[in-house]
Enzyme design. Structure first.
Site, PDB file in Angstrom:
ATOM      1  N   CYS A 195     -27.024  -1.096  -5.984  1.00 38.22           N
ATOM      2  CA  CYS A 195     -25.896  -1.141  -5.459  1.00 38.22           C
ATOM      3  C   CYS A 195     -24.948  -0.228  -6.395  1.00 38.22           C
ATOM      4  CB  CYS A 195     -25.204  -1.970  -4.703  1.00 38.22           C
ATOM      5  SG  CYS A 195     -24.908  -3.605  -5.951  1.00 38.22           S
ATOM      6  N   CYS A 207     -22.854   1.801 -11.086  1.00 41.48           N
ATOM      7  CA  CYS A 207     -23.752   0.889 -11.617  1.00 41.48           C
ATOM      8  C   CYS A 207     -25.214   1.550 -11.651  1.00 41.48           C
ATOM      9  CB  CYS A 207     -23.759  -0.239 -11.085  1.00 41.48           C
ATOM     10  SG  CYS A 207     -22.279  -1.326 -11.086  1.00 41.48           S
TER      11      CYS A 207
END
Length: 471
Positions: free
Chosen positions: A452, A131
């Site tokens: 994250c 991500c």
């Protein structure tokens, strides 16, 4: 039975040692600051963020359903070039991130650049870091600039979850590869005759951790339980994200988004389609999406599968002056972190934020704009609780005491991934452009990006508003 007692769902219970937090999501106030007093860029070079763009972020399976990822990326590249008016031949290098790789366009940065009409002499390469892939694209560009190799770089990311690669099973792949190399018809027929019904079962991709076999949704439920985060707190945060995104959309603040005339479809997409403001009552009716029936993560308080692309123009400040460009921000410091991919999979921001602040010689109070990736509402709230815990920071982050909680009035003020959407590799640039635009709009000097990523990793980045910045 509660989720706290469920084996293989929770290993650590942080909640018993963590303080209760009273969240205040008030409206941000403006504050004027002096420039370039802290947060110097690495290698002593001023690297600037000229501007960034993105396609509308759409829920997978909707209007981008028939496109290939490089087509989305090409549109972002073209839109960036039109917005900044920089000639394509001035681009020295292109770096793109992607997570779910389309096998026919393995180096998607190169294919997107060629599709967008860039010279075949413009090098391009692709990076992946889950991500935070477009964060990695940006910082890779920063490194290339800081080293003196190049002056002008485009960094971006793209993801299409509407058409993900699905493989044949491994036994079937083995037979097919051997059949393709067979030297006679008899050998080919013999191999094909060995195929059994079970061989037709495909290898389906899943949003899960290879090391643990656990989905991120399960990890979100794990954090909610460990940190004592209620279902109502998660729903409240998710609703906040959608309300703020809706207001930002109505107020015209999502100006990084460029309309897209979808090829072969008589429709121009001009807005994100995942922003939906519901009522607390309707949110409360949804059933758990991952840990059933005891979990608290639902479809409403988790980010959804999204298609989209983004692109940003970065260069040396000296080059921007030569080209007559007005950069929006300086790219100051960045750091990457990693930790336990099971119990702390989604705690990257808690680890990255204090580390990048320390690198930039800044404090929480110096940050006027916070843009933090929202994978799950539980993940956001767990990171805040971890940062505000003396015990957690001492035990796991080896600090003398807690980091503290940022000014939440300045936190994701235009919504976040829960509402705007999250095309995995495109989100990092979206966060950066929103940071730059918000610093200008809200008259703030410093912005912090954190996110994250799969594998228990995370990123922290510091941006500083440029004195010549304009929206």
């Amino acid at each position: 039975m509660t989720i706290l007692r469920m084996r293989n769902v929770l290993r650590l219970d942080y909640n018993v040692l963590l303080p209760k937090i009273s969240y205040s999501w008030a409206t941000s106030s403006n504050a004027s600051r002096n420039y370039a007093t802290k947060g110097d860029s690495p290698a002593g070079k001023n690297i600037v963020y000229v501007d960034g763009v993105r396609t509308p972020f759409l829920m997978s399976g909707t209007d981008y359903g028939k496109l290939m990822p490089h087509e989305l990326a090409a549109h972002a590249l073209l839109s960036l070039q039109r917005k900044t008016n920089i000639p394509k031949e001035m681009i020295d290098y292109i770096v793109y991130g992607t997570v779910i790789q389309e096998v026919t366009t393995a180096n998607i940065a190169r294919e997107a650049a060629l599709a967008a009409g860039y010279s075949d002499r413009t090098p391009a390469h692709t990076v992946t870091m889950a991500c935070i892939s477009s964060n990695m694209a940006m910082t890779t560009g920063m490194g290339l600039i800081a080293s003196g190799a190049y002056d002008v770089i485009v960094a971006g990311g793209v993801e299409s979850m509407s058409d993900i690669p699905i493989r044949h099973s491994r036994p079937m792949r083995s037979i097919m590869l051997k059949a393709a190399k067979a030297k006679s018809l008899g050998q080919t027929l013999s191999l094909l005759a060995s195929i059994r019904p079970k061989h037709f079962m495909p290898d389906l991709p899943a949003v899960s951790e290879f090391s643990s076999g656990e989905t991120m949704g399960h990890s979100g439920d794990r954090l909610a339980s460990a940190f004592g985060i209620s279902r109502s707190e998660q729903d409240e945060y998710s609703l906040r994200s959608h309300k703020l995104a809706q207001k930002a959309q109505q107020d015209g603040n999502l100006s990084d988004m460029v309309p897209f005339k979808v090829p072969n479809v008589n429709k121009t997409v001009d807005r994100d389609n995942g922003i939906r403001v519901s009522s607390p009552e309707n949110l409360a009716k949804l059933k758990p999406a991952f840990v059933k029936p005891y979990g608290t993560v639902t479809a409403a308080n988790a980010s959804f599968l999204t298609d989209g692309a983004s692109a940003a123009l970065i260069m040396t400040e000296e080059k921007a002056k030569q080209l007559g460009l007005k950069p929006k921000a300086y790219l100051r410091q960045f750091t990457y972190v990693s930790q336990d991919p099971v119990d702390q999979l989604l705690l990257g921001p808690a680890y990255a934020i204090p580390k990048v602040l320390n690198l930039a010689k800044l404090s929480l109070n110096d940050i006027g704009v916070w843009e933090v990736h929202e994978a799950f509402a539980a993940q956001i709230l767990a990171n805040l609780k971890a940062m505000d815990s003396d015990w957690f920071c001492q035990q796991y982050m080896k600090r003398s005491g807690k980091v503290g909680i940022p000014d939440l009035a300045k936190w994701n003020a235009w919504g976040g991934s829960l509402s705007i959407g999250h095309p995995f590799a495109a989100t990092g640039v979206r966060l950066a452009t929103h940071t730059a635009n918000r610093m200008i709009k809200e008259d703030q000097q410093f912005g912090l990006i954190a996110a994250c990523a799969a594998g228990g990793q995370g990123v922290g980045m510091i941006m500083e508003r440029h004195p010549d910045a304009k929206l």
